[in-house]
Design a protein around this motif. Structure first.
Motif, PDB file in Angstrom:
ATOM      1  N   ILE A  72       0.854  -1.192   0.000  1.00 31.49           N
ATOM      2  CA  ILE A  72       0.000   0.000   0.000  1.00 31.49           C
ATOM      3  C   ILE A  72       0.885   1.235   0.000  1.00 31.49           C
ATOM      4  O   ILE A  72       1.878   1.296   0.727  1.00 31.49           O
ATOM      5  CB  ILE A  72      -0.925   0.037   1.227  1.00 31.49           C
ATOM      6  CG1 ILE A  72      -2.102  -0.916   1.051  1.00 31.49           C
ATOM      7  CG2 ILE A  72      -1.449   1.443   1.482  1.00 31.49           C
ATOM      8  CD1 ILE A  72      -3.076  -0.913   2.221  1.00 31.49           C
ATOM      9  N   ALA A  73       0.523   2.225  -0.812  1.00 31.61           N
ATOM     10  CA  ALA A  73       1.214   3.514  -0.795  1.00 31.61           C
ATOM     11  C   ALA A  73       0.317   4.576  -1.416  1.00 31.61           C
ATOM     12  O   ALA A  73      -0.219   4.369  -2.515  1.00 31.61           O
ATOM     13  CB  ALA A  73       2.540   3.449  -1.554  1.00 31.61           C
ATOM     14  N   ASP A  74       0.125   5.676  -0.703  1.00 28.93           N
ATOM     15  CA  ASP A  74      -0.557   6.865  -1.226  1.00 28.93           C
ATOM     16  C   ASP A  74      -1.909   6.558  -1.852  1.00 28.93           C
ATOM     17  O   ASP A  74      -2.240   7.056  -2.936  1.00 28.93           O
ATOM     18  CB  ASP A  74       0.338   7.574  -2.251  1.00 28.93           C
ATOM     19  CG  ASP A  74       1.625   8.097  -1.619  1.00 28.93           C
ATOM     20  OD1 ASP A  74       1.605   8.415  -0.425  1.00 28.93           O
ATOM     21  OD2 ASP A  74       2.641   8.181  -2.337  1.00 28.93           O
ATOM     22  N   CYS A  95       7.238 -11.905 -11.794  1.00 26.72           N
ATOM     23  CA  CYS A  95       7.362 -10.954 -10.690  1.00 26.72           C
ATOM     24  C   CYS A  95       6.661 -11.505  -9.449  1.00 26.72           C
ATOM     25  O   CYS A  95       5.556 -12.044  -9.544  1.00 26.72           O
ATOM     26  CB  CYS A  95       6.738  -9.626 -11.083  1.00 26.72           C
ATOM     27  SG  CYS A  95       7.378  -8.952 -12.643  1.00 26.72           S
ATOM     28  N   VAL A  96       7.283 -11.351  -8.277  1.00 28.82           N
ATOM     29  CA  VAL A  96       6.774 -11.993  -7.061  1.00 28.82           C
ATOM     30  C   VAL A  96       6.599 -11.005  -5.910  1.00 28.82           C
ATOM     31  O   VAL A  96       5.502 -10.726  -5.461  1.00 28.82           O
ATOM     32  CB  VAL A  96       7.684 -13.162  -6.635  1.00 28.82           C
ATOM     33  CG1 VAL A  96       7.165 -13.813  -5.357  1.00 28.82           C
ATOM     34  CG2 VAL A  96       7.769 -14.207  -7.746  1.00 28.82           C
ATOM     35  N   GLY A  97       7.702 -10.499  -5.361  1.00 25.58           N
ATOM     36  CA  GLY A  97       7.627  -9.639  -4.185  1.00 25.58           C
ATOM     37  C   GLY A  97       7.674  -8.167  -4.564  1.00 25.58           C
ATOM     38  O   GLY A  97       8.262  -7.799  -5.584  1.00 25.58           O
ATOM     39  N   ILE A  98       7.080  -7.303  -3.719  1.00 26.87           N
ATOM     40  CA  ILE A  98       7.038  -5.881  -4.022  1.00 26.87           C
ATOM     41  C   ILE A  98       7.145  -5.055  -2.754  1.00 26.87           C
ATOM     42  O   ILE A  98       6.646  -5.447  -1.691  1.00 26.87           O
ATOM     43  CB  ILE A  98       5.748  -5.515  -4.792  1.00 26.87           C
ATOM     44  CG1 ILE A  98       5.798  -4.064  -5.281  1.00 26.87           C
ATOM     45  CG2 ILE A  98       4.509  -5.768  -3.941  1.00 26.87           C
ATOM     46  CD1 ILE A  98       4.727  -3.727  -6.297  1.00 26.87           C
ATOM     47  N   ALA A  99       7.831  -3.924  -2.862  1.00 26.81           N
ATOM     48  CA  ALA A  99       7.892  -2.918  -1.800  1.00 26.81           C
ATOM     49  C   ALA A  99       7.882  -1.553  -2.460  1.00 26.81           C
ATOM     50  O   ALA A  99       8.428  -1.387  -3.557  1.00 26.81           O
ATOM     51  CB  ALA A  99       9.146  -3.096  -0.951  1.00 26.81           C
ATOM     52  N   VAL A 100       7.273  -0.574  -1.800  1.00 28.24           N
ATOM     53  CA  VAL A 100       7.121   0.759  -2.373  1.00 28.24           C
ATOM     54  C   VAL A 100       7.675   1.794  -1.396  1.00 28.24           C
ATOM     55  O   VAL A 100       7.321   1.792  -0.218  1.00 28.24           O
ATOM     56  CB  VAL A 100       5.647   1.075  -2.687  1.00 28.24           C
ATOM     57  CG1 VAL A 100       5.520   2.468  -3.303  1.00 28.24           C
ATOM     58  CG2 VAL A 100       5.064   0.022  -3.623  1.00 28.24           C
ATOM     59  N   ASP A 101       8.544   2.664  -1.899  1.00 30.96           N
ATOM     60  CA  ASP A 101       9.033   3.820  -1.148  1.00 30.96           C
ATOM     61  C   ASP A 101       8.392   5.045  -1.779  1.00 30.96           C
ATOM     62  O   ASP A 101       8.920   5.621  -2.731  1.00 30.96           O
ATOM     63  CB  ASP A 101      10.560   3.885  -1.225  1.00 30.96           C
ATOM     64  CG  ASP A 101      11.145   5.054  -0.437  1.00 30.96           C
ATOM     65  OD1 ASP A 101      10.363   5.899   0.049  1.00 30.96           O
ATOM     66  OD2 ASP A 101      12.375   5.127  -0.313  1.00 30.96           O
ATOM     67  N   SER A 102       7.233   5.440  -1.249  1.00 32.36           N
ATOM     68  CA  SER A 102       6.463   6.511  -1.890  1.00 32.36           C
ATOM     69  C   SER A 102       7.167   7.858  -1.770  1.00 32.36           C
ATOM     70  O   SER A 102       7.064   8.695  -2.673  1.00 32.36           O
ATOM     71  CB  SER A 102       5.059   6.581  -1.295  1.00 32.36           C
ATOM     72  OG  SER A 102       5.109   6.789   0.105  1.00 32.36           O
ATOM     73  N   ALA A 103       7.889   8.094  -0.674  1.00 29.26           N
ATOM     74  CA  ALA A 103       8.571   9.373  -0.496  1.00 29.26           C
ATOM     75  C   ALA A 103       9.640   9.579  -1.567  1.00 29.26           C
ATOM     76  O   ALA A 103       9.836  10.695  -2.062  1.00 29.26           O
ATOM     77  CB  ALA A 103       9.195   9.445   0.898  1.00 29.26           C
ATOM     78  N   ALA A 104      10.320   8.496  -1.922  1.00 25.85           N
ATOM     79  CA  ALA A 104      11.353   8.572  -2.962  1.00 25.85           C
ATOM     80  C   ALA A 104      10.792   8.346  -4.356  1.00 25.85           C
ATOM     81  O   ALA A 104      11.514   8.511  -5.352  1.00 25.85           O
ATOM     82  CB  ALA A 104      12.451   7.548  -2.676  1.00 25.85           C
ATOM     83  N   GLY A 105       9.512   7.948  -4.445  1.00 25.88           N
ATOM     84  CA  GLY A 105       8.909   7.685  -5.745  1.00 25.88           C
ATOM     85  C   GLY A 105       9.449   6.456  -6.425  1.00 25.88           C
ATOM     86  O   GLY A 105       9.580   6.426  -7.658  1.00 25.88           O
ATOM     87  N   LEU A 106       9.757   5.410  -5.638  1.00 25.08           N
ATOM     88  CA  LEU A 106      10.389   4.215  -6.183  1.00 25.08           C
ATOM     89  C   LEU A 106       9.638   2.962  -5.776  1.00 25.08           C
ATOM     90  O   LEU A 106       9.046   2.897  -4.690  1.00 25.08           O
ATOM     91  CB  LEU A 106      11.832   4.097  -5.671  1.00 25.08           C
ATOM     92  CG  LEU A 106      12.798   5.200  -6.118  1.00 25.08           C
ATOM     93  CD1 LEU A 106      14.099   5.098  -5.331  1.00 25.08           C
ATOM     94  CD2 LEU A 106      13.075   5.109  -7.614  1.00 25.08           C
ATOM     95  N   ILE A 117       7.908   4.839  -9.478  1.00 27.27           N
ATOM     96  CA  ILE A 117       6.524   4.415  -9.280  1.00 27.27           C
ATOM     97  C   ILE A 117       5.710   4.637 -10.555  1.00 27.27           C
ATOM     98  O   ILE A 117       4.890   3.800 -10.931  1.00 27.27           O
ATOM     99  CB  ILE A 117       5.898   5.172  -8.090  1.00 27.27           C
ATOM    100  CG1 ILE A 117       6.477   4.653  -6.766  1.00 27.27           C
ATOM    101  CG2 ILE A 117       4.384   5.032  -8.090  1.00 27.27           C
ATOM    102  CD1 ILE A 117       5.953   5.374  -5.547  1.00 27.27           C
ATOM    103  N   ASP A 118       5.943   5.754 -11.220  1.00 30.22           N
ATOM    104  CA  ASP A 118       5.167   6.081 -12.415  1.00 30.22           C
ATOM    105  C   ASP A 118       5.971   5.805 -13.680  1.00 30.22           C
ATOM    106  O   ASP A 118       7.209   5.908 -13.694  1.00 30.22           O
ATOM    107  CB  ASP A 118       4.741   7.550 -12.386  1.00 30.22           C
ATOM    108  CG  ASP A 118       3.816   7.852 -11.227  1.00 30.22           C
ATOM    109  OD1 ASP A 118       2.828   7.104 -11.053  1.00 30.22           O
ATOM    110  OD2 ASP A 118       4.077   8.818 -10.488  1.00 30.22           O
TER     111      ASP A 118
END
Length: 303
Positions: free
Chosen positions: A98-100, A144-155, A176-177
């Motif tokens: 989850i992010a933003d 593709c299997v695992g995912i992590a989101v760093d929303s502050a860095a946009g990655l 991210i985009d």
């Protein structure tokens, strides 16, 4: 800090609550086919989970190439189970983040990283990997299997595990985009951070310390482990991962309580193990072991 854990039991098709004293109860008795990734939205007090869908029968291994995965939601107490993304709109739903205001997930046999809003609208593919032109299927190296989101860095970060016990797993990073003028299939901003890993599965990022954690279900000694590594700056070399714990029976899910300094790892033998992620954290222990269960995704619920 986490008050309790919610884990997906792929053998029982259920969401189990595991208190930190090892007490186990059932929150959702019928998740749908082959649940894999789970997250909690504190603002809405709801949980969301992906479904791998129904495998084809008659194969030596479960074949999840048929497009019948989906995404469900419920209140954190298990009530009000709803469909967010209909079965068939995902091939094989894996880890979820989850992010933003968005849900992000990996689609293994679909060869995709995708996102949608909490109600399933604005469903968008962010990454689409290559397909075999003869079969139309995604090669196992590109699933593709695992995912992590760093929303502050946009990655966003994701794993491609490669063949079982194949030492061909990789971890990637991209924005991210999708960059302007590009597509999910043609992106030029994808970085390979680590390669030659045994079989990386689920990811967790601690953005405050720029640390990435992941489970690996490959062969010992580097596989069936919990790993950590400093996230490199763009264009710089990556560091050799640190193995925080080993000896898991097919390590899958991961939730890190950064306040407590504990990583919780699930495995397909129905265990949840607590592993210290820093020197002042409690010692490693088995939180729960449930014979007959096979645990995949895990999320911590705060007090």
């Amino acid at each position: 800090m986490f008050n309790h854990l919610l884990v997906l039991d792929i053998a029982g098709g259920a969401v189990r609550r595991i208190d930190l004293d090892g007490t186990v109860s059932t929150v959702v008795a019928e998740t749908g086919s082959a649940p894999d990734g789970i997250v909690h939205d504190p603002a809405g007090d709801r949980i969301y989970w992906t479904l791998m869908g129904r495998p084809r029968r008659g194969e030596s291994e479960a074949d999840f190439t048929e497009r019948n995965g989906g995404l469900r939601s419920a209140r954190v107490d298990g009530a009000d189970v709803t469909t967010v993304v209909a079965d068939g709109d995902i091939t094989t739903g894996k880890q979820l983040a989850i992010a933003d205001g968005f849900l992000y997930w990996c689609d293994r046999e679909g060869g995709r990283v995708s996102r949608s809003r909490f109600d399933g609208t604005d469903l968008t593919d962010l990454i689409v990997t290559k397909r075999d032109p003869a079969t139309g299927l995604v090669a196992i190296d590109d699933q593709c299997v695992g995912i992590a989101v760093d929303s502050a860095a946009g990655l966003l970060y994701w794993t491609q595990k490669g063949p079982s016990k194949g030492d061909a797993g990789r971890i990637f990073r991209a924005g991210i985009d999708i960059p302007d003028g590009e597509t999910a299939e043609s992106r030029t901003d994808i970085e390979t951070l680590w390669s030659g890993l045994p079989e990386p599965i689920d990811l967790w990022i601690d953005a405050a310390s720029d640390t990435l954690f992941w489970t690996d279900r490959g062969a010992a000694p580097r596989g069936n482990t919990l790993n950590s590594a400093q996230v490199p700056a763009s264009g710089t070399a990556t560091r050799t991962p640190t193995i925080l714990a080993d000896g898991f029976a097919e390590a899958i899910g991961l939730a890190v309580d950064t306040d407590a300094g504990i990583g919780y790892v699930t495995a397909l033998d129905g265990t949840v193990r607590a592993v210290p992620t820093r020197s002042d954290a409690p010692t490693e222990r088995v939180v729960a072991s449930v014979p007959g269960s096979a645990f995949t995704g895990i999320v911590g619920i705060g007090s």
